[in-house]
Design a protein around this motif. Structure first.
Motif, PDB file in Angstrom:
ATOM      1  N   GLN A  25     -17.998 -21.095  -3.319  1.00 18.28           N
ATOM      2  CA  GLN A  25     -18.899 -22.202  -3.625  1.00 18.28           C
ATOM      3  C   GLN A  25     -19.356 -22.916  -2.356  1.00 18.28           C
ATOM      4  OE1 GLN A  25     -16.950 -25.441  -5.506  1.00 18.28           O
ATOM      5  NE2 GLN A  25     -18.841 -26.529  -5.992  1.00 18.28           N
ATOM      6  N   GLY A  48     -18.797 -34.642  -6.861  1.00 14.91           N
ATOM      7  CA  GLY A  48     -18.877 -33.214  -6.549  1.00 14.91           C
ATOM      8  C   GLY A  48     -20.002 -32.868  -5.590  1.00 14.91           C
ATOM      9  N   GLY A  50     -20.077 -33.354  -2.459  1.00 12.84           N
ATOM     10  CA  GLY A  50     -19.541 -32.848  -1.191  1.00 12.84           C
ATOM     11  C   GLY A  50     -19.274 -33.946  -0.172  1.00 12.84           C
ATOM     12  N   LYS A  51     -19.247 -35.194  -0.622  1.00 15.64           N
ATOM     13  CA  LYS A  51     -19.052 -36.316   0.310  1.00 15.64           C
ATOM     14  C   LYS A  51     -17.668 -36.275   0.953  1.00 15.64           C
ATOM     15  CE  LYS A  51     -19.629 -39.244  -3.063  1.00 15.64           C
ATOM     16  NZ  LYS A  51     -19.713 -38.298  -4.192  1.00 15.64           N
ATOM     17  N   THR A  52     -16.657 -36.107   0.119  1.00 20.81           N
ATOM     18  CA  THR A  52     -15.289 -36.051   0.645  1.00 20.81           C
ATOM     19  C   THR A  52     -15.122 -34.853   1.584  1.00 20.81           C
ATOM     20  OG1 THR A  52     -14.377 -37.178  -1.278  1.00 20.81           O
ATOM     21  CG2 THR A  52     -12.849 -35.820  -0.003  1.00 20.81           C
ATOM     22  N   THR A  53     -15.696 -33.730   1.183  1.00 12.96           N
ATOM     23  CA  THR A  53     -15.642 -32.529   2.028  1.00 12.96           C
ATOM     24  C   THR A  53     -16.237 -32.819   3.402  1.00 12.96           C
ATOM     25  OG1 THR A  53     -15.881 -31.187   0.038  1.00 12.96           O
ATOM     26  CG2 THR A  53     -16.325 -30.104   2.149  1.00 12.96           C
TER      27      THR A  53
HETATM   28  N1  ADP Z   1      -9.813 -27.924  -2.188  1.00 15.66           N
HETATM   29  C1  ADP Z   1     -10.901 -27.477  -2.863  1.00 15.66           C
HETATM   30  N2  ADP Z   1     -10.974 -26.181  -3.246  1.00 15.66           N
HETATM   31  C2  ADP Z   1     -12.059 -25.716  -3.918  1.00 15.66           C
HETATM   32  N3  ADP Z   1     -13.129 -26.471  -4.256  1.00 15.66           N
HETATM   33  C3  ADP Z   1     -13.114 -27.766  -3.920  1.00 15.66           C
HETATM   34  C4  ADP Z   1     -12.000 -28.337  -3.200  1.00 15.66           C
HETATM   35  N4  ADP Z   1     -12.252 -29.653  -2.989  1.00 15.66           N
HETATM   36  C5  ADP Z   1     -13.462 -29.882  -3.537  1.00 15.66           C
HETATM   37  N5  ADP Z   1     -13.982 -28.766  -4.097  1.00 15.66           N
HETATM   38  C6  ADP Z   1     -15.290 -28.639  -4.768  1.00 15.66           C
HETATM   39  O1  ADP Z   1     -16.286 -28.936  -3.825  1.00 15.66           O
HETATM   40  C7  ADP Z   1     -17.274 -29.766  -4.366  1.00 15.66           C
HETATM   41  C8  ADP Z   1     -17.411 -31.047  -3.556  1.00 15.66           C
HETATM   42  O2  ADP Z   1     -16.220 -31.837  -3.690  1.00 15.66           O
HETATM   43  P1  ADP Z   1     -16.046 -33.215  -2.966  1.00 15.66           P
HETATM   44  O3  ADP Z   1     -16.360 -33.051  -1.525  1.00 15.66           O
HETATM   45  O4  ADP Z   1     -14.704 -33.741  -3.295  1.00 15.66           O
HETATM   46  O5  ADP Z   1     -17.178 -34.084  -3.668  1.00 15.66           O
HETATM   47  P2  ADP Z   1     -17.374 -35.654  -3.723  1.00 15.66           P
HETATM   48  O6  ADP Z   1     -16.432 -36.310  -2.779  1.00 15.66           O
HETATM   49  O7  ADP Z   1     -18.806 -35.842  -3.344  1.00 15.66           O
HETATM   50  O8  ADP Z   1     -17.143 -36.067  -5.146  1.00 15.66           O
HETATM   51  C9  ADP Z   1     -16.889 -30.009  -5.827  1.00 15.66           C
HETATM   52  O9  ADP Z   1     -17.620 -29.130  -6.635  1.00 15.66           O
HETATM   53  C10 ADP Z   1     -15.427 -29.675  -5.868  1.00 15.66           C
HETATM   54  O10 ADP Z   1     -15.092 -29.143  -7.112  1.00 15.66           O
END
Ligand code: ADP
Ligand code: MG
Lengths: 249, 269
Positions: A25, A48, A50-53
């Motif tokens: 993904q 979802g 991708g902000k935290t990412t």
């Molecule tokens: N450790 C992980 N492994 C696989 N997919 C992840 C993981 N962390 C987040 N995701 C996926 O990546 C996408 C972005 O997540 P995240 O960055 O947490 O979004 P946000 O902080 O914007 O809500 C989401 O679809 C989430 O399901």
């Protein structure tokens, strides 16, 4: 030759064509983005998006699959001055039974590769007291962290991020699960820090009112479902004037 | 009857026990808080394989056990990386590997089996001077490392991500804790026994978590609790000719039950 308007602000974060995927993904694609000294950047986007990412990549917890990330002008792989960055993650994944007092947790903000093997000094204690005071949590300093409310814990983690007086503060949804009144006080506090203490901010938030109030009505850029709102530092203080002040000191 | 408490072998067991009573909860604290309690058990099973091999090829068994445990601790860390969010999987794999090897070596070395019991359940009779030096050496190393890296180990256990963002060498620290565990476990099994050594790593910590508020006090408390159990358990083992591993662990469980009942009476935070 007429010089271009010189930018007196250092580059704090620089992302060039950064992409990231979890297995199959793709979460972030071709992101270009820069944060200058004293900017306040608000990041908004649906769950979802991708902000935290993105934040986890910037603090080096996730490696970018493609592209380059620089912190304070240094490629992230070579970056060593982590004490210049305060980071409050979205969810602090600590065990609620963990035997640690508020003071012990706040103090841990001082532990980094430069403090390896060193004992804590009187100044360190003082820094901790200051951070506790700024966040108004002196009275719970000796309570166990797991016994506090969500809002109190959030303030503890903010105090920990502030103890080093970082140049850059990165906050991932810092007010989630906190009542409206505390939330307003919290925003007052960080906007004050931004204006007065020359800190640079990168904050993920769902609070559009706060964002529009402080950072303006429209985003300066967008990548996928992530929107960036920015208040540039020269809107607070004039560059040239500030350089003058620097030369006076 | 009390004479036994003044005999040479009992004095040796007591010295060894007191030293292990310090190191086991000291390391156990970092295992429990990182939810890796099972590592102690795994390493003890692997140590037994090393001990069995030691008997078979006539090498000092504790040293052979120690080498096995350290090798296993590297393997655990490697597997932990491969199965990121399934730490317990790597632990289960290594543990069964250890038991399999141990039984293989024991069946190859039929006839040494008289000694097996004391390595599984502990003994107050088997500790010799070399063992005491081993235990003392490990104690010095463990205390020195934990004292030097106390605040870093605290942050690592509290929140690994935060330690990582602070630029701390997280991988190396994880490895170090696992290797220290291997040292403690392999020197402790002669007294406490391989099957029960992980109880000494974890139960004093479990009790202190119910009582302490700060990290510092929970470490101190866990060492006090473990010393109470080790000294009391060794005396009971000596006086009534029982396996010390059993008496120590049963004492620990009794202390845990008392603490839980006492806490119900007047709940504090
Ligand atoms: N450790 C992980 N492994 C696989 N997919 C992840 C993981 N962390 C987040 N995701 C996926 O990546 C996408 C972005 O997540 P995240 O960055 O947490 O979004 P946000 O902080 O914007 O809500 C989401 O679809 C989430 O399901
Ligand atoms: Mg998020």
């Amino acid at each position: 030759m007429e010089p271009e308007v010189q930018d007196c602000h250092q580059s704090i974060i620089q992302l060039n064509k950064v992409s990231f995927s979890y297995r199959d993904q793709q979460v972030i694609r071709d992101l270009n983005f820069s944060v200058k000294e004293r900017d306040f950047v608000g990041i908004v986007g649906s769950n979802g998006a991708g902000k935290t990412t993105l934040l986890r990549m910037i603090v080096g917890l996730l490696p970018a699959a493609e592209g380059a990330i620089e912190l304070f002008g240094t490629p992230i792989r070579k970056f060593k001055d982590w004490e210049r960055i305060g980071y409050v993650p979205q969810k602090n994944a600590f065990n609620p039974l963990f035997p640690a007092t508020v003071r012990e947790v706040v103090m841990s903000g001082l532990y980094n590769r430069k403090s390896l093997f060193k004992r804590l000094s009187r100044q360190d204690q003082q820094k901790c007291d200051d951070a506790l005071e700024v966040m108004r949590i002196q009275d719970i300093a000796d309570k166990r962290i797991g016994a506090l409310s969500g809002g109190q814990q959030q303030r503890v983690f903010l105090a920990r991020a502030l103890i080093n007086r970082p140049d850059l503060l990165i906050l991932d949804e810092p007010t989630i699960g906190i009542d409206a009144e505390t939330q307003a006080g919290f925003f007052d506090l960080i906007t004050h820090m931004h204006a007065r203490h020359h800190m640079t901010f990168l904050m993920v938030t769902h609070d559009l009112d706060m964002v529009k109030d402080y950072l303006g009505e429209s985003p300066v850029s967008q990548n996928g479902k992530i929107q960036f709102f920015v208040r540039h530092s020269h809107e607070i203080e004039n560059c040239a004037e500030e350089d003058l002040q620097h030369s006076l000191v | 009857m009390l004479d036994i408490l003044f005999s040479d072998f009992f004095q040796r067991a007591l010295v060894g026990g007191v030293l292990i009573g310090i190191t086991a909860p000291l390391i156990g604290m970092f295992l429990v808080l990182r939810r890796l309690s099972m590592i102690g058990d795994t390493l003890s099973h692997v140590t037994i394989a090393g001990v069995a091999l030691g008997f078979l090829i006539e090498v000092y068994p504790i040293a052979a056990g120690l080498v096995f445990a350290v090798l296993a601790s590297f393997a655990i860390e490697k597997l932990r990386k491969a199965y990121k969010s399934y730490a317990e999987l790597s632990i289960a794999i290594i543990m069964s590997g250890g038991v399999a090897l141990a039984s293989l070596f024991f069946t190859l070395g039929m006839g040494y089996n008289t000694d097996v019991m004391s390595y599984l359940f502990g003994s107050i009779y088997t500790l010799d001077t070399t063992d005491i030096y081993m235990v003392a050496g490990v104690t010095v190393v463990v205390i020195a490392v934990v004292a030097l890296l106390f605040k870093e180990f605290f942050l690592l256990s509290f929140e690994e991500d935060a330690a990582s963002v602070s630029g701390l060498p997280v991988k190396m620290m994880n490895m170090l804790i696992t290797v220290l565990t291997a040292l403690v476990v392999s020197t402790a099994i002669k007294i406490v026994g391989a099957l029960l050594v992980s109880a000494l790593l974890t139960i004093p910590v479990a009790i202190s978590l119910l009582l302490a508020r700060s990290f510092r006090s929970s470490i101190i408390l866990s060492v006090i609790i473990s010393e109470l159990a080790v000294i009391g358990g060794l005396m009971m083992a000596g006086l009534f000719n029982l396996a010390p591993g059993a008496t120590i662990v049963l004492l620990l469980i009794a202390l845990l039950v008392i603490t839980m009942l006492g806490r119900k009476g007047f709940t504090t935070t």
